[in-house]
Design a protein around this motif. Structure first.
Motif, short mmCIF file in Angstrom:
data_model
loop_
_atom_site.label_atom_id
_atom_site.label_comp_id
_atom_site.label_asym_id
_atom_site.label_seq_id
_atom_site.Cartn_x
_atom_site.Cartn_y
_atom_site.Cartn_z
N GLN A 850 0.82 -1.20 0.00
CA GLN A 850 0.00 0.00 0.00
C GLN A 850 0.86 1.25 0.00
O GLN A 850 0.56 2.22 -0.69
CB GLN A 850 -0.93 -0.01 1.22
CG GLN A 850 -2.10 -0.96 1.10
CD GLN A 850 -3.01 -0.60 -0.06
OE1 GLN A 850 -3.16 0.55 -0.41
NE2 GLN A 850 -3.60 -1.60 -0.68
N ASN A 966 -7.74 9.71 -0.11
CA ASN A 966 -7.44 8.56 0.73
C ASN A 966 -6.01 8.58 1.25
O ASN A 966 -5.75 8.25 2.39
CB ASN A 966 -7.66 7.25 -0.04
CG ASN A 966 -9.12 7.00 -0.27
OD1 ASN A 966 -9.97 7.60 0.39
ND2 ASN A 966 -9.43 6.14 -1.21
N VAL B 274 -3.95 -5.55 -6.33
CA VAL B 274 -4.17 -4.80 -5.09
C VAL B 274 -4.29 -3.34 -5.47
O VAL B 274 -3.46 -2.81 -6.21
CB VAL B 274 -2.99 -4.98 -4.10
CG1 VAL B 274 -3.21 -4.13 -2.87
CG2 VAL B 274 -2.84 -6.44 -3.72
N THR B 275 -5.34 -2.74 -4.99
CA THR B 275 -5.50 -1.32 -5.29
C THR B 275 -5.23 -0.52 -4.03
O THR B 275 -5.17 -1.06 -2.93
CB THR B 275 -6.93 -1.02 -5.75
OG1 THR B 275 -7.83 -1.52 -4.77
CG2 THR B 275 -7.23 -1.66 -7.08
N LEU B 276 -5.05 0.73 -4.25
CA LEU B 276 -4.82 1.63 -3.13
C LEU B 276 -6.10 1.67 -2.30
O LEU B 276 -7.15 2.03 -2.79
CB LEU B 276 -4.52 3.02 -3.69
CG LEU B 276 -3.91 4.04 -2.77
CD1 LEU B 276 -2.64 3.50 -2.13
CD2 LEU B 276 -3.59 5.29 -3.55
N CYS B 277 -5.97 1.27 -1.06
CA CYS B 277 -7.18 1.18 -0.25
C CYS B 277 -7.50 2.50 0.40
O CYS B 277 -6.69 3.38 0.52
CB CYS B 277 -7.00 0.16 0.87
SG CYS B 277 -6.57 -1.43 0.33
N HIS B 278 -8.67 2.49 0.86
CA HIS B 278 -9.14 3.60 1.65
C HIS B 278 -8.33 3.66 2.94
O HIS B 278 -8.21 2.68 3.64
CB HIS B 278 -10.61 3.34 1.96
CG HIS B 278 -11.30 4.54 2.44
ND1 HIS B 278 -11.39 5.69 1.68
CD2 HIS B 278 -11.94 4.78 3.59
CE1 HIS B 278 -12.09 6.58 2.37
NE2 HIS B 278 -12.42 6.06 3.53
N GLY B 279 -7.77 4.84 3.22
CA GLY B 279 -7.00 4.97 4.47
C GLY B 279 -5.85 4.01 4.53
O GLY B 279 -5.52 3.46 5.56
N ALA B 280 -5.27 3.85 3.35
CA ALA B 280 -4.24 2.84 3.20
C ALA B 280 -3.12 2.94 4.22
O ALA B 280 -2.62 1.95 4.73
CB ALA B 280 -3.66 2.93 1.81
N ALA B 281 -2.74 4.15 4.49
CA ALA B 281 -1.50 4.30 5.26
C ALA B 281 -1.71 4.16 6.76
O ALA B 281 -0.77 4.23 7.52
CB ALA B 281 -0.89 5.66 4.96
N ALA B 282 -2.93 3.98 7.15
CA ALA B 282 -3.15 3.88 8.59
C ALA B 282 -2.41 2.69 9.16
O ALA B 282 -2.38 1.63 8.56
CB ALA B 282 -4.63 3.74 8.86
N PRO B 283 -1.79 2.88 10.27
CA PRO B 283 -1.00 1.81 10.85
C PRO B 283 -1.87 0.67 11.38
O PRO B 283 -3.01 0.88 11.70
CB PRO B 283 -0.29 2.48 12.02
CG PRO B 283 -1.05 3.74 12.30
CD PRO B 283 -1.79 4.11 11.07
#
Lengths: 1157, 283
Positions: A850, A966, B274-283
């Motif tokens: 990601q 996002n 795999v696509t860039l997810c919503h709130g991807a970078a959240a730990p």
């Protein structure tokens, strides 16, 4: 010089005084007269002391069989002093080791008058840069100076020059005499012509470092590794891959030297200093050597070693040595000395009477070396404590150190355990193309279709070349020029129009920054630690990773703490590209572009956190800003290095000009050429603006690639002067308001120290006359707005900029690894101490992927998109923390306050203590901190998209917009949550603590006093009706009177500040009486009288208050009673207490009585 | 459909001696039943093209041309309806369409004063009815329809297949809700070298980030792949970063060696995306 040491050893002069003397020219008055006198006589020698000391130590340690590569000691200021001086006994091949302070010259030479000897030696005409011309010196000086010749002692040529011992004795060679000791690698000038020599010995230069001319100077003698012939400077190309001098030639040299020495020993009547037995074999670097154990009990001359260590440490602390880390390296070499070459017994036994002078060798055994090293390390603990964890561990685990100073070991261990800073490895850069931007890369920006077409084609050719280089440059036998040269030149040939050049340069520079900026560069800034690693490894560069690990498992042999400038990794591609292109148009455009970018980045306003209100709130912004600083700094260094490379390329040669005449004419020519970039102005600005920590590191990179003439040009000379002054001013031990941060200083010291060891920087530069320095006042006091005072440098950045600091660790590691490797010296097989994390890379984890996707997302978007998203994330993240603080934390604090109320009641009954109370509160409230993360996420989720949307163009495609949103949410959340999860508990604690102490303060003066006044606070807490006295809470009359007494005494005796008692008589307060029946006027009257009595209020004051009460609106009856009271107060004279009692007697009905009267 | 180099070589070896006819293809299909018809055809076609490229020159010497022309004349002299030209092509092991081109050129040289331009020849081949000589027109037509590797008909089919796969890919992208810019949009924006699709938001395929997707309705053999790399794929990489090439009819496995460098090969639309997810970078 030796005289100074002598004085010290004889305790005529204190170390402090000596260091003051060395560091500052002015004699300070505090010194005792004797000391002052002793030193004043030596005044002319002051600036030679440090080089003398450094060389003396190297000299003394020459019998040590060391670990690691040679300690370069470019401390040849001493040699600057040598020319024209009578040298001492011959050094070098002829071998006699100097007797430092022979009371009488035992040798025939001693009979000669110094002048005679001098005359005898000064054969050649003054060499070009002879710095001689020193006035007549004392004998001591003269003799002392000879010990400076250590460098010469290993000079290979010495063996071939006046070789006969007798000659050597009678006519000692002048090492500064360039005829006798022609510069390294130079063709000996035929006869008269001499030129300046660098009195430095070579070290084999590993091939990949061979950028710097092989003549290399970082090379003064290694301890005990006799340097061999200077690597020949055969390569005509200044950047050529000149063959490095191998160990074999060193071996041969050594052998020669040894023979020479022993020959001399046999002939010389009284060898005055330790030399190997004729037959004894000197240690070679081929055999593996077991280390001799070191024993503190066997240290031969503690006091002397302590003293020298003290002086040495003081010199280091005052930045009187050119290179801090070089000295540390040297000290660690002593610490890890394998053993010492046997010396003659007679040498080891100090003759009676000269004990503790410098007569006998300083280091007589390994024990001495280790003792000395540990002494120095103790003084340098502060610097050591900032080294990486791996080094600290190795130091803390070093058994010798433990044995010699358990205390130091303990401190190191503590430092190791407390060290959180990680040193991540320099990551191999990933090749990623510069994206095609139709905004700039379109036809409108080109003069013709053809030019545009050429530009487009160029991109393909450029990357094709790059890919081929990537594939092949590590293949043995592959040659850049042969493989790619013609293709590059063909491509350059097509760039006819000037604008095509600038377009291509833009691509070149961008690609350079993208590939070579080290860790945390373009890719790393965005998504935290693990993704960083991934980014640096490229999309999925397992192969690279493997190679990296292999390299770590067997790192390249160390080249010591002062490697010459080099172009590691991908930088090599760009350097070779420039060389192969050999296009002056390209170079010019490149210089223009680099200069512009440097100016731009150098003046970039780097936000630094506002001085925080004592809490850690600004920490939120902190990490990002530190990272930004690192990115800017690393970019600047890279750009400046290439600018220096290109700018000085036409002038670079392997050697300085051979004759004075030539040099003068070159100087005349060069001095009228304007500098490619006005670096002096930028440096001055940087110093003035307290941004040295940003400016100096890149300037050093730029200067490191200068040619030999540059430092002699006035313009650059003044820059060096500034830098020298700056260097001196960066005293690490100074700490306090306005000082530069420690690691900032350490970075500057490291890069400057490194610069001073660069081959092209003249060795006399460092020990320059101080008088010349005050060109510009260097002021390391930081202003509020300067970067220097902000801790922008962390350990990671320090090690990234100065990888050579890691040599310390390698040295220690090689000690651990036991017997040395094949070279007998430095071991190649090194256990990496900081690489563990690399093995377990989450290469394909969702999170990593990601992060990569987020990175990749920006690749083909205009740069403004990325800036916008990062900006939004940064602000929202920061706001989020503020918001949490204002809501969640504030709520918790309120809860704390009410809990505290309860607790205080209980506590009073149970007698608990406030500290405990705080603990109880925190343990109840801190768990609620977990909500912060949820709330933080919600906040970022809610706020970020709108901000992104507002800032991006309307026309942004929906998919791009939503991804940008996002990513912004993710980044903001990460930023906020990282901070919150690390700090929320502490934050709650701190706030609750503040609230508690606020409340407790409000409760009473101080906890201690409060205790005494418990009754009083009890009265406040629950015995006085707070608002409008409901009847059921009425006090009993006696109680009320007692309470008033208590209050009066409290006001009178306990309050340190004036009590605003007039407030009591404000209409509102007096009005409270109105509702009570019966109205207790007598108590009020009592109170008023007492106030006057106790001097708390004046009669007049009270009258004024009562007077003003008339103005208020009262019920009629109350107004009347009040008037009566007023009259009563006025009428009755000051009455003592007994009379008041009378008043009391009528109390029950006093109010009514008054009212009726 | 992804073949190892060894598998591929085996097929290619089989093809060395067979003429480019449908019969040959059928035999090939029997020999390698596990391979799809399309893959075999694609390999067949490419191998044949390689063969023709190698032998092209010997059919274009003036002696050869004269001899072919003479034989043609003799043949049609005997029987104008017989597939003279087609048989001649098969006999000398040359592509029928190319043989037709040689004869047509030679014929026009004889009957016109100026040598015919390439575009005239091309248009006559596309529509043989315009050929002034009816017999030749017929002969040319026979050649074209019977040639499964060369000629306007084959070109047309190839083009249609290519286009079809682009449409297929577009539909798949839309279906997966992946937004993209297509070639036309990119051209309009001023990009010089443009893959079929650029993803507006990159995705990860099998753990590799990709920015663009190129559709190739053919089999990826060494020769064509290297040419594509040089002319197209690396240029895309140079401009847009890593990307994905789909060889719908398969490719040689060993060619998929640039994954680390940013060129990914697939024989179908990837499933591991795999696509860039919503709130991807959240730990």
């Amino acid at each position: 010089m030796a005289a100074v040491l002598e004085s010290l050893l004889r305790e005529e002069v204190s170390v402090a005084a000596a260091v003051r003397w060395i560091a500052r020219s002015a004699q300070s008055s505090e010194e005792d007269a004797g000391e002052a006198a002793a030193l004043r006589s030596l005044q002319p020698l002051r600036k030679e002391f440090v080089p003398f000391l450094l060389n003396f130590l190297r000299e003394q340690s020459s019998r040590v069989v060391p670990q690691g590569p040679p300690t370069p000691a470019k401390a040849p200021g001493s040699s600057a002093a040598l020319p024209g001086r009578p040298g001492g006994p011959p050094r070098g091949g002829r071998g006699a080791r100097s007797q430092l302070f022979p009371p009488t010259e035992p040798l025939s030479a001693a009979a000669e008058a110094p002048s005679a000897r001098r005359g005898g030696r000064r054969r050649g005409a003054g060499p070009a840069r002879e710095r001689g011309g020193r006035g007549p010196g004392s004998l001591e000086e003269g003799v002392g100076a000879e010990s400076l010749l250590w460098a010469g002692s290993r000079r290979p040529r010495a063996a071939g020059s006046p070789g006969s011992p007798s000659r050597a004795r009678c006519d000692p060679p002048n090492l500064s005499n360039l005829e006798e000791f022609p510069p390294v690698g130079s063709v000996p000038p035929g006869g008269a012509g001499t030129r300046p020599s660098r009195r430095i010995n070579p070290t084999p230069v590993s091939e990949e470092r061979s950028l710097s001319k092989p003549k290399t100077c970082f090379t003064s003698p290694p301890i005990s590794c006799v340097p061999g012939a200077q690597p020949s400077v055969l390569d005509s190309s200044p950047w050529g891959q000149g063959p490095a001098a191998g160990c074999r030639s060193l071996q041969e040299e050594r052998e020669m030297l040894r023979k020479e020495r022993s020959k001399q020993l046999q002939q010389s009547p009284a060898p005055a200093c330790p030399t190997p037995e004729p037959g004894s074999t000197l240690p070679t670097r081929t055999g593996s050597l077991t280390a001799e154990p070191a024993d503190p009990a066997k240290v031969s001359s503690r006091q002397r070693l302590e003293l020298v260590a003290l002086v040495y440490s003081a010199c280091i602390a005052e930045n009187l040595v050119p290179n801090l880390f070089l000295e540390l390296f040297f000290v660690l070499q002593l610490l890890t000395a394998r053993r010492m070459v046997a010396a003659k017994d007679s040498d080891l036994e100090p003759s009676p009477g000269v004990l503790d002078s410098l007569e006998s060798p300083l280091f007589q055994s390994v024990h001495d070396c280790v003792f000395f090293a540990v002494q120095v390390l103790e003084h340098q603990f502060q610097v050591l404590s900032y080294l990486d964890k791996g080094t600290l561990k190795l130091l803390a685990e070093n058994e010798r150190l433990l044995c010699f100073s358990p205390a130091l070991q303990g401190r190191l261990r503590a430092a190791y355990e407390g060290s959180v800073a990680k040193v991540s490895l320099a990551m191999p850069p990933s090749v990623q193309a510069v994206s095609f931007q139709p905004e700039t890369d379109n036809r409108a920006n080109f003069s013709s279709d053809r030019a545009f077409h050429t530009f487009k084609k160029q991109r393909d050719v450029f990357y094709e070349v790059l890919r081929e280089w990537e594939d092949r440059h590590e293949e043995p036998g592959w040659d850049f020029e042969k493989g790619l040269g013609s293709r590059i030149r063909a491509m350059m040939g097509q760039l006819s129009a000037a604008c095509s050049h600038s377009h291509f340069v833009r691509l070149f520079q961008k690609q350079l920054l993208q590939m070579c900026q080290s860790p945390g560069g373009a890719g790393g800034t965005i998504l935290g630690e693990a993704p960083d690693v991934l980014n640096m490894l490229g999309a999925d560069k397992l192969g690279r990773l493997r190679r990296l690990q292999e390299r770590l498992a067997a790192p390249q042999s160390s080249c010591g703490p002062c490697p010459p400038p080099s172009f590691p990794g991908c930088q090599g591609f760009f350097r070779d590209f420039i060389l192969s292109a050999s296009s002056f148009q390209f170079n010019q455009h490149l210089m223009d572009s680099l200069s512009l970018k440097i100016r731009e980045l150098n003046s970039l306003v780097l936000p630094h956190p506002e001085p925080s209100d004592e809490d850690g709130e600004s920490d939120v912004d902190w990490q990002g800003e530190r990272r930004q600083f690192a990115v800017v700094l690393l970019s600047l260094r890279l750009l400046a290095k290439f600018l220096g490379f290109v700018a000085f390329l036409p002038y670079r040669g392997p050697e300085p000009p051979p004759t004075r005449e030539l040099q003068d004419s070159i100087l005349a020519l060069r001095s009228q050429v304007p500098p490619v970039l006005d670096v002096r102005a930028l440096l001055q600005q940087g110093l003035r603006a307290h941004r040295a920590v940003l400016t100096v590191p890149w300037l050093v990179e730029f200067l490191s690639l200068a040619d030999h003439i540059v430092p002699m040009l006035d313009y650059y000379r003044s820059i060096f002067t500034l830098l020298l002054h700056l260097h001196r001013s960066l005293v690490l031990s100074k700490d306090g308001e306005g000082e530069m941060c420690f690691l900032n200083k350490l970075l500057l010291l490291a890069v400057l120290g490194w610069l001073f060891q660069i081959p092209t920087v003249p060795e006399d530069l460092f020990f320059v006359e101080e008088g010349q320095v005050d060109v510009f006042e260097v002021d390391t006091k930081t202003s509020e707005h300067g970067l220097d005072g902000v801790p922008v440098v962390d350990q990671h950045l320090l090690y990234t900029c100065c990888p050579y600091i890691g040599e310390l660790r390698k040295l220690l590691a090689s000690w651990v690894s036991g017997s040395s490797g094949r070279s007998g010296g430095f071991v190649r097989k090194i256990t990496p101490t900081t690489t563990t994390s690399l093995g377990a890379l989450p290469l394909r984890t969702t999170q990593g992927l990601q992060a990569q996707l987020a990175q990749a997302f920006f690749h083909n978007q205009p740069p403004s998109l990325r800036r916008t998203v990062e900006f939004v994330a940064e602000r929202i993240g920061s706001n989020c923390v503020k918001h949490i603080k204002a809501t969640l934390v504030a709520d918790l604090v309120r809860q704390a306050e009410s809990l505290l109320q309860e607790q205080l009641v209980t506590q009073r009954q149970e007698g608990g203590d406030p500290g405990q109370l705080l603990e109880i509160l925190c343990s109840q409230l801190c768990p609620h901190g977990a909500q912060a993360l949820t709330q933080g996420r919600e906040f970022c989720q809610k706020k970020s998209p709108g901000a992104v949307q507002a800032l991006l163009p309307e026309e942004t495609p929906a998919a791009v917009l939503s991804s940008a949103e996002n990513i912004a949410v993710g980044l903001a959340t990460e930023k906020a949550c990282t901070w919150l999860s690390a700090n929320i508990t502490a934050l709650i604690r701190r706030e609750v603590k503040a609230a508690v102490s606020r409340m407790l303060r409000a409760q009473g003066p101080e906890p201690a006093v409060r205790e005494d006044r418990r009754g009083c606070s009890r009265a406040f807490a629950d015995q006085i009706p707070v608002l409008g006295p409901p009847t059921q809470h009425r006090l009993e009359r006696g109680q009320a009177r007692r309470l008033l007494h208590m209050l009066l005494s409290l006001w009178k005796d306990d309050f340190q500040v004036p009590v605003p008692l007039q407030l009591l008589l404000r209409p509102r307060n007096v009005g409270l009486l109105a509702d009570t029946r019966p109205r207790e006027w007598d108590l009020l009257l009592f109170l008023l009288r007492e106030l006057v009595e106790k001097g708390l209020m004046g009669q007049k004051e009270i009258e004024a208050c009562l007077d003003s009460l008339h103005e208020a609106q009262w019920p009629e009856d109350f107004a009347e009673e009040l008037a009566t009271l007023f009259n009563l107060f006025l009428a009755e004279p000051q009455v003592p207490e007994p009379q008041l009692r009378a008043c009391e007697l009528v109390q029950p009905n006093r109010g009514t009585v008054l009212a009726q009267s | 459909m992804i073949l190892t180099k060894a598998q591929y070589d085996e097929i290619a070896q089989c093809l060395v001696s067979v003429p480019p006819t449908r019969q040959s293809l059928r035999k090939l299909k029997q020999r390698f039943p596990s391979q799809s018809q399309a893959t075999l055809l694609s390999i067949f076609s490419q191998e044949y093209q390689k063969h023709i490229k190698r032998t092209h020159a010997k059919h274009h010497t003036s002696e050869a041309i004269e001899s072919y022309y003479q034989r043609y004349l003799d043949g049609v002299g005997k029987n104008g309806a017989a597939p003279v030209l087609l048989e001649l092509a098969n006999e000398v092991d040359y592509a029928p369409s190319l043989m037709a081109r040689i004869i047509l050129e030679r014929f026009l040289q004889e009957h016109k004063e100026t040598p015919p331009s390439k575009s005239v020849i091309n248009s006559l081949l596309r529509d043989p009815s315009q050929i002034p000589d009816g017999v030749l027109a017929n002969q040319v037509y026979q050649c074209i329809v019977n040639d499964c590797c060369y000629g306007p008909l084959v070109d047309c089919i190839k083009h249609a297949i290519g286009h079809e796969h682009e449409i297929l890919l577009r539909d798949l992208l839309l279906e997966k809700n992946l937004s993209f810019l297509d070639e036309d949009q990119l051209r309009a924006k001023g990009y010089d070298k443009t893959p079929d699709f650029i993803l507006q938001v990159p995705i990860a395929v099998e753990g590799h980030i990709i920015h663009w997707i190129e559709s190739k309705a053919s089999f990826g053999d060494e020769c064509s792949h290297h040419a594509y790399l040089h002319d197209q794929f690396w240029s895309y990489w140079n401009r847009f970063g890593p990307g994905l090439v789909i060889y719908w009819y398969g490719f040689i496995q060993e060619l998929d060696c640039n994954r680390e460098r940013g060129i990914l090969l697939k024989a179908c639309f990837p499933t591991d995306i795999v696509t860039l997810c919503h709130g991807a970078a959240a730990p």
